[in-house]
Enzyme design. Structure first.
Site, PDB file in Angstrom:
ATOM      1  N   LYS A  13       0.772  -1.110  -0.035  1.00  0.00           N
ATOM      2  CA  LYS A  13       0.036  -0.200  -0.022  1.00  0.00           C
ATOM      3  C   LYS A  13       0.770   1.234  -0.136  1.00  0.00           C
ATOM      4  O   LYS A  13       1.860   1.169   0.444  1.00  0.00           O
ATOM      5  CB  LYS A  13      -0.964   0.114   1.058  1.00  0.00           C
ATOM      6  CG  LYS A  13      -0.336  -0.119   2.573  1.00  0.00           C
ATOM      7  CD  LYS A  13       0.172   1.310   3.089  1.00  0.00           C
ATOM      8  CE  LYS A  13       0.819   1.019   4.445  1.00  0.00           C
ATOM      9  NZ  LYS A  13       1.583   2.359   4.911  1.00  0.00           N
ATOM     10  N   ASP A 138      -2.753  -1.418  10.586  1.00  0.00           N
ATOM     11  CA  ASP A 138      -2.806  -1.256   9.403  1.00  0.00           C
ATOM     12  C   ASP A 138      -3.316  -2.706   8.460  1.00  0.00           C
ATOM     13  O   ASP A 138      -3.525  -2.653   7.366  1.00  0.00           O
ATOM     14  CB  ASP A 138      -1.298  -1.251   8.662  1.00  0.00           C
ATOM     15  CG  ASP A 138      -0.919   0.448   8.629  1.00  0.00           C
ATOM     16  OD1 ASP A 138      -1.839   1.225   8.835  1.00  0.00           O
ATOM     17  OD2 ASP A 138       0.385   0.647   8.066  1.00  0.00           O
TER      18      ASP A 138
END
Length: 280
Positions: A13, A138
């Site tokens: 990401k 996350d």
């Protein structure tokens, strides 16, 4: 990405913005960030075991098996679901540790999504998200499966549509300590909040970047080089830095000019996580 049936992608990401807007009483920071998945990352292979054992069967430099987030995710899913099954896990690692690309978190989320399917548990995404948050701040976005505007400690997620883009990502040869940066007394912690409607990829910024660049000069060097070609910023708590380009050829042209003392890659922004449809 075409993978064998027992292989599952764990994409990286990028944080297209990262703002620290406060701090909770328990010390956790309140964030606003935009997560973008890219078509570059790790790969995990799973083989079902009938004896209930969960084992990472290959060596991964710098990561002991029992400390590996993918192993911890598998054991948590096993415990929460009550399944008698186990798994042999092979982790093909490409994402650098301490790079801000979400490698360990993505590996954990892929483990939850893949074993939910391979073990035929059919748990809903909401249950997997609860487990994801236990593994790290996350991890939930990778289970959520859409590019997202995230708030809180990263657990309040809203899907966001992002324009097509190609990214040049540079990987400085340092591992940034997230704990060190977030505990630093000089970290900016009072950014004004934004709304999902007001977010613009052209106005992005990362509140951690100035401090990381001061503490880790290699990050600053890579950022300065990339900024010659396009607006560049750091992802997460670092160390990786990136810039966005409209065309693949342009991005690859920039990467081709990379000095021999630097490394990096080109990746395309994804519309959603490649395993999005493994959960409902």
């Amino acid at each position: 990405m075409n993978l064998p049936p027992n292989s599952f992608a764990a994409p990286a990401k990028l944080n297209l913005t990262l703002r620290i807007v406060g701090r909770r009483a328990d010390g956790y920071h309140l964030l606003q960030t935009v997560f973008r998945f890219i078509d570059y990352g790790d790969t995990l292979d799973f083989r079902v075991r009938a004896d209930g054992a969960i084992t990472r069967i290959n060596e991964v430099s710098g990561i002991m098996a029992d400390d590996d987030l993918c192993v911890r995710a598998a054991r948590l899913l096993q415990q929460e679901s009550g399944t008698p099954l186990g798994a042999d896990i092979t982790l093909h690692k490409r994402l650098p540790a301490g790079g801000g690309l979400g490698g360990g978190s993505s590996d954990a989320a892929t483990t939850l999504l893949a074993l939910n399917r391979v073990w035929q548990l059919d748990l809903p995404r909401s249950r997997l998200l609860e487990m994801a948050l236990k593994l790290g701040a996350d991890v939930p976005v990778f289970v959520f499966g859409d590019n997202a505007f995230a708030e809180g400690v990263g657990e309040r997620l809203t899907a966001i549509a992002l324009p097509p883009a190609w990214y040049v990502v540079l990987t400085p040869p340092v591992a940034v300590s997230t704990a060190r940066i977030f505990s630093h007394p000089e970290l900016k912690r009072d950014s004004k909040t934004i709304t999902i409607q007001s977010f613009s990829v052209d106005l992005a910024g990362n509140d951690l970047e100035p401090l990381v660049c001061r503490e880790y000069p290699e990050v600053a060097r890579h950022l300065a080089w990339l900024a010659q070609f396009a607006p560049a910023m750091m992802t997460g708590s670092g160390s990786c830095v990136f810039a966005s380009f409209a065309a693949e050829d342009t991005a690859r042209g920039v990467l081709a000019r990379l000095p021999g003392t630097m490394t990096g890659f080109v990746a395309q922004g994804l519309k959603r996580h490649p395993l999005h449809d493994l959960a409902r």
